[in-house]
Design a protein around this motif. Structure first.
Motif, PDB file in Angstrom:
ATOM      1  N   GLY A 314       0.879  -1.181   0.135  1.00  0.00           N
ATOM      2  CA  GLY A 314       0.081   0.131   0.067  1.00  0.00           C
ATOM      3  C   GLY A 314       0.821   1.159  -0.145  1.00  0.00           C
ATOM      4  O   GLY A 314       1.873   1.280   0.772  1.00  0.00           O
ATOM      5  N   MET A 315       0.478   2.211  -0.983  1.00  0.00           N
ATOM      6  CA  MET A 315       1.142   3.555  -0.902  1.00  0.00           C
ATOM      7  C   MET A 315       0.014   4.753  -1.094  1.00  0.00           C
ATOM      8  O   MET A 315      -0.715   4.744  -1.843  1.00  0.00           O
ATOM      9  CB  MET A 315       2.186   3.489  -1.911  1.00  0.00           C
ATOM     10  CG  MET A 315       3.309   2.577  -1.927  1.00  0.00           C
ATOM     11  SD  MET A 315       4.407   2.622  -3.526  1.00  0.00           S
ATOM     12  CE  MET A 315       5.481   4.008  -2.794  1.00  0.00           C
ATOM     13  N   VAL A 316      -0.033   5.659  -0.066  1.00  0.00           N
ATOM     14  CA  VAL A 316      -0.742   6.728   0.001  1.00  0.00           C
ATOM     15  C   VAL A 316      -0.058   7.974   0.203  1.00  0.00           C
ATOM     16  O   VAL A 316       0.565   7.991   1.495  1.00  0.00           O
ATOM     17  CB  VAL A 316      -1.973   6.368   0.742  1.00  0.00           C
ATOM     18  CG1 VAL A 316      -2.993   7.650   0.769  1.00  0.00           C
ATOM     19  CG2 VAL A 316      -2.751   5.295   0.527  1.00  0.00           C
ATOM     20  N   PHE A 317      -0.401   8.960  -0.561  1.00  0.00           N
ATOM     21  CA  PHE A 317       0.309  10.410  -0.265  1.00  0.00           C
ATOM     22  C   PHE A 317      -0.637  11.031   0.521  1.00  0.00           C
ATOM     23  O   PHE A 317      -1.893  11.106  -0.088  1.00  0.00           O
ATOM     24  CB  PHE A 317       0.898  10.883  -1.449  1.00  0.00           C
ATOM     25  CG  PHE A 317       2.204  10.790  -1.763  1.00  0.00           C
ATOM     26  CD1 PHE A 317       3.391  11.402  -1.092  1.00  0.00           C
ATOM     27  CD2 PHE A 317       2.661   9.605  -2.546  1.00  0.00           C
ATOM     28  CE1 PHE A 317       4.569  11.136  -1.305  1.00  0.00           C
ATOM     29  CE2 PHE A 317       3.896   9.557  -2.801  1.00  0.00           C
ATOM     30  CZ  PHE A 317       4.898  10.087  -2.146  1.00  0.00           C
ATOM     31  N   LEU A 318      -0.178  11.813   1.538  1.00  0.00           N
ATOM     32  CA  LEU A 318      -1.330  12.689   2.240  1.00  0.00           C
ATOM     33  C   LEU A 318      -0.492  14.022   2.889  1.00  0.00           C
ATOM     34  O   LEU A 318       0.467  13.553   3.641  1.00  0.00           O
ATOM     35  CB  LEU A 318      -2.029  12.003   3.260  1.00  0.00           C
ATOM     36  CG  LEU A 318      -3.062  12.801   4.152  1.00  0.00           C
ATOM     37  CD1 LEU A 318      -4.202  13.516   3.182  1.00  0.00           C
ATOM     38  CD2 LEU A 318      -3.654  11.956   5.081  1.00  0.00           C
ATOM     39  N   ASP A 319      -0.510  14.982   2.623  1.00  0.00           N
ATOM     40  CA  ASP A 319       0.117  16.364   3.056  1.00  0.00           C
ATOM     41  C   ASP A 319       1.674  16.032   2.975  1.00  0.00           C
ATOM     42  O   ASP A 319       2.288  16.431   3.961  1.00  0.00           O
ATOM     43  CB  ASP A 319      -0.303  16.466   4.661  1.00  0.00           C
ATOM     44  CG  ASP A 319      -1.702  16.523   5.063  1.00  0.00           C
ATOM     45  OD1 ASP A 319      -2.514  17.295   3.815  1.00  0.00           O
ATOM     46  OD2 ASP A 319      -2.319  16.262   5.865  1.00  0.00           O
ATOM     47  N   GLY A 320       2.034  15.639   1.930  1.00  0.00           N
ATOM     48  CA  GLY A 320       3.343  15.540   1.612  1.00  0.00           C
ATOM     49  C   GLY A 320       4.050  14.313   1.967  1.00  0.00           C
ATOM     50  O   GLY A 320       5.253  14.082   1.905  1.00  0.00           O
ATOM     51  N   LYS A 321       3.338  13.292   2.822  1.00  0.00           N
ATOM     52  CA  LYS A 321       4.021  12.281   3.511  1.00  0.00           C
ATOM     53  C   LYS A 321       3.346  10.973   2.602  1.00  0.00           C
ATOM     54  O   LYS A 321       2.447  10.886   2.449  1.00  0.00           O
ATOM     55  CB  LYS A 321       3.785  12.334   4.990  1.00  0.00           C
ATOM     56  CG  LYS A 321       4.391  13.292   5.784  1.00  0.00           C
ATOM     57  CD  LYS A 321       3.907  13.298   7.166  1.00  0.00           C
ATOM     58  CE  LYS A 321       4.379  14.508   7.878  1.00  0.00           C
ATOM     59  NZ  LYS A 321       4.052  14.224   9.331  1.00  0.00           N
ATOM     60  N   LEU A 322       4.231   9.993   2.697  1.00  0.00           N
ATOM     61  CA  LEU A 322       4.013   8.649   2.060  1.00  0.00           C
ATOM     62  C   LEU A 322       3.858   7.670   3.231  1.00  0.00           C
ATOM     63  O   LEU A 322       4.534   7.259   3.873  1.00  0.00           O
ATOM     64  CB  LEU A 322       5.050   8.153   1.166  1.00  0.00           C
ATOM     65  CG  LEU A 322       4.976   6.888   0.545  1.00  0.00           C
ATOM     66  CD1 LEU A 322       3.813   6.843  -0.331  1.00  0.00           C
ATOM     67  CD2 LEU A 322       6.089   6.484  -0.276  1.00  0.00           C
ATOM     68  N   PHE A 323       2.696   7.263   3.201  1.00  0.00           N
ATOM     69  CA  PHE A 323       2.155   6.120   3.982  1.00  0.00           C
ATOM     70  C   PHE A 323       2.046   4.742   3.324  1.00  0.00           C
ATOM     71  O   PHE A 323       1.495   4.810   2.112  1.00  0.00           O
ATOM     72  CB  PHE A 323       0.684   6.477   4.636  1.00  0.00           C
ATOM     73  CG  PHE A 323       0.783   7.571   5.608  1.00  0.00           C
ATOM     74  CD1 PHE A 323       0.996   7.489   6.932  1.00  0.00           C
ATOM     75  CD2 PHE A 323       0.560   8.914   4.971  1.00  0.00           C
ATOM     76  CE1 PHE A 323       0.649   8.727   7.748  1.00  0.00           C
ATOM     77  CE2 PHE A 323       0.447   9.961   5.891  1.00  0.00           C
ATOM     78  CZ  PHE A 323       0.428   9.844   7.348  1.00  0.00           C
ATOM     79  N   MET A 324       2.645   3.885   4.029  1.00  0.00           N
ATOM     80  CA  MET A 324       2.943   2.558   3.380  1.00  0.00           C
ATOM     81  C   MET A 324       2.355   1.229   4.417  1.00  0.00           C
ATOM     82  O   MET A 324       2.507   1.645   5.541  1.00  0.00           O
ATOM     83  CB  MET A 324       4.338   2.521   3.034  1.00  0.00           C
ATOM     84  CG  MET A 324       4.907   3.296   2.014  1.00  0.00           C
ATOM     85  SD  MET A 324       6.593   3.259   1.801  1.00  0.00           S
ATOM     86  CE  MET A 324       7.370   4.057   3.206  1.00  0.00           C
ATOM     87  N   SER A 325       2.320   0.210   3.734  1.00  0.00           N
ATOM     88  CA  SER A 325       1.843  -0.979   4.283  1.00  0.00           C
ATOM     89  C   SER A 325       2.699  -2.091   3.541  1.00  0.00           C
ATOM     90  O   SER A 325       2.901  -2.060   2.472  1.00  0.00           O
ATOM     91  CB  SER A 325       0.360  -1.206   4.265  1.00  0.00           C
ATOM     92  OG  SER A 325      -0.079  -1.418   2.944  1.00  0.00           O
ATOM     93  N   SER A 326       3.091  -2.929   4.615  1.00  0.00           N
ATOM     94  CA  SER A 326       4.087  -3.901   3.810  1.00  0.00           C
ATOM     95  C   SER A 326       3.997  -5.316   4.518  1.00  0.00           C
ATOM     96  O   SER A 326       3.806  -5.654   5.637  1.00  0.00           O
ATOM     97  CB  SER A 326       5.529  -3.375   4.212  1.00  0.00           C
ATOM     98  OG  SER A 326       6.179  -3.472   5.135  1.00  0.00           O
TER      99      SER A 326
END
Length: 571
Positions: A314-326
């Motif tokens: 999972g890769m989601v950008f929000l407010d300039g940050k990259l949130f990932m799940s691995s």
């Protein structure tokens, strides 16, 4: 190994290149110079044995379970060998008889390779349970035996007697061999240790045996312990993702450096776009991410994003940050590209609360939910069917998890969201087990409330990652159709026949759905639900995303393609 070409000691690494051909890497333990040697076939290797500094024996995956043998003097490969039906060679070991042994998937077998005659023999299944597909790891330290574990439907621990060719159970199933000495066999699981007599296999009392275990570890600058490999002359080496180190003693703090050969391009696993239109993605089995700027062609590749192995789903950008799940650690990760990279100290990227050990694979990927949270769909731990939903609060970085959002013992295979709901699909996939033929389901989850609607598809209509929500509709892959769900009415109202299963769906703009089905791209008008254009592709798409400008980017193997917003508008 000691390289017969120059007499120098070399550290040998086996490299897995997803979707490509793997390679071996030789690193001079004194100079640090590297040499890359392509293997003859398959994506890479878990199995690797140095046979008397004369040959390197390699067992590959994930398509053929090839047995490759490299003559070190001539740097020439022997004809590849394989065993019908096997896909993976797992860890390999050198037996006391001079032969090389390895475990397999999906046959759960023990294979024996004779380096003198260059022959490969199957010594039989290591388990009578037909649902067990894995035989790993293997250990040849005990003279006359090969010790091996496996599962995952029913864990086992066995000793294979080389002379008689028979298997016997010993120890506690689920434990694996930790160390073998003249006086004990140590098995381990989750920090627990058990000891057995190496002659009789009878259980031994601890009586201080734990204190005699070899602790061959260094301490990284972060304070984390790391397993080291003993070299000649009392020196040690270690490999951590894409980095390695050499130290003179275990008391020395290692300095990590990149592996000194060019990494091959690998199959892309996930794609995302940031607010500036730059393309980000992950690669299969690499636990790394990349960034590509289509405007100037610049690119960047990371080191490991977390301590566990696997890859980013999972890769989601929000407010300039990259949130990932691995996978495989069930990890949630946040990375700020504007700040220096410091994963080693868990500063940036930062690993948050994990959902492991119960859940390990974020099969459903991740989406931005209606409540501003990052939602992820999970598959259960190895040997278990089941799924979960998790949520990251992007402000507090707190993680919540809801197990079995539909109590059906199915993994969450896809996730989407709109302004009110989180939508998800489930199916019979699992880690370490064969796909279970089930009636797949669809769920509607309201943050703060929970499950508000569920639907059972017809038998044979398998779901997957392909699900998208926008324009007051939810598009769900179900078999060779895209089913259309009305969230206001809470029912399915129509479908689009695709001719084959869709692997990926992406919202391109306010009314265009891109559906990748086999080797074709369908552009679907969300209001009329008509296919406005069909485009042939060079292969199957493994990941796709849309940029803020409305461009469509997608990956086929290791390559990224772009379909411009202007081109899409002309349809």
């Amino acid at each position: 190994m000691t390289d017969p070409l120059d007499g120098r000691e070399k550290l040998v690494l086996s490299n897995f290149a997803a979707g490509q051909t793997g390679n071996l890497i030789f690193v001079d333990t004194i100079t640090g110079a590297g040499e890359s040697v392509p293997i003859p076939g398959d994506a890479g290797a878990w199995g690797l044995v140095n046979w008397n500094n004369e040959k390197l024996v390699v067992g590959t995956c994930p398509q053929h379970a090839y047995l490759h043998c490299l003559d070190l003097k001539t740097r020439s490969w022997a004809e590849p060998l394989s065993d019908p039906g096997e896909k993976y060679f797992w860890k390999m070991t050198l037996g006391s008889d001079g032969n090389v042994y390895g475990g397999t998937w999906p046959g759960c077998s023990l294979l024996r390779y004779d380096p003198v005659t260059h022959t490969l023999d199957n010594m039989g299944r290591a388990s009578d349970n037909p649902k067990n597909q894995y035989s790993r790891p293997v250990d040849g330290s005990l003279p006359g035996y090969i010790l091996l574990a496996g599962g995952y439907d029913e864990p086992f621990l066995k000793a294979f007697h080389i002379e008689s060719g028979t298997f016997r159970d010993f120890g506690t199933p689920g434990f694996v061999v930790r160390e073998v000495t003249d006086t004990f066999i140590c098995t381990a699981k989750d920090g627990q240790y058990e000891f057995y007599d190496p002659r009789t296999f009878e259980r031994l009392p601890d009586d201080g045996l734990k204190d005699k275990l070899t602790a061959q570890e260094t301490t990284l600058s972060s304070g984390k312990r790391h397993r080291a490999i003993e070299l000649a002359g009392g020196r040690f080496a270690g490999v951590r993702g894409q980095d390695l180190y050499f130290v003179d003693s275990l008391d020395e703090t290692p300095e990590l450096n990149r592996i000194p050969v060019e990494a091959p391009a690998t199959q892309i696993h996930t794609l995302a776009s940031d607010e500036e239109g730059r393309i980000w993605g992950s690669c299969g089995f690499g636990q790394t991410i990349f960034r590509y700027d289509p405007e100037d062609g610049s690119e960047w590749n990371s080191s490991s994003v977390c301590d566990a192995g696997g890859e980013v789903y999972g890769m989601v950008f929000l407010d300039g940050k990259l949130f990932m799940s691995s996978y495989v650690g069930g990890d949630h990760i946040v990375y700020d590209p504007a700040k220096p990279w410091d994963q080693l100290n868990n500063a940036n990227p930062k690993t948050l609360k994990s959902v492991s050990p119960e859940y390990v694979r974020p099969e459903g990927r991740s989406v931005l939910g209606p409540d501003g949270g990052i939602w992820t769909g999970w598959s259960a731990k190895y040997g278990t069917y089941g799924g979960a939903l998790s949520r990251i609060d992007p402000q507090t970085l707190q993680v919540e998890c809801w197990t079995a959002p539909i109590p059906n013992e199915q993994q969450v295979s896809g996730v989407a969201a709109d302004e009110r709901y989180v939508y998800f699909t489930t199916n019979g996939g699992a880690s370490g087990l064969p796909y279970k033929d089930v009636v797949c389901q669809f769920g509607v989850w309201e943050p703060g409330t929970g499950l508000v609607f569920e639907h059972r598809f017809e038998a044979g209509q398998r779901t997957g990652n392909a699900i998208a929500a926008f324009d007051s509709k939810v598009f769900v892959r179900a078999g060779a159709h895209i089913r259309i769900f009305d969230p206001t009415l809470l029912r399915f109202t129509g479908s689009v026949a695709t001719g084959t299963d869709c692997g990926w769906m992406v919202r391109v703009d306010g009314r265009t759905l891109a559906a990748f089905c086999g080797r074709k791209l369908l552009l679907i008008d969300s209001r009329s639900t008509d296919v406005s254009r069909e485009i042939g592709l060079r292969g199957h798409v493994g990941a796709a995303a849309a940029t803020p400008a409305g461009d469509l980017v997608f990956a086929i193997g290791e390559a990224v393609y772009r379909l411009s917003a202007a081109s899409i508008a002309r349809t």
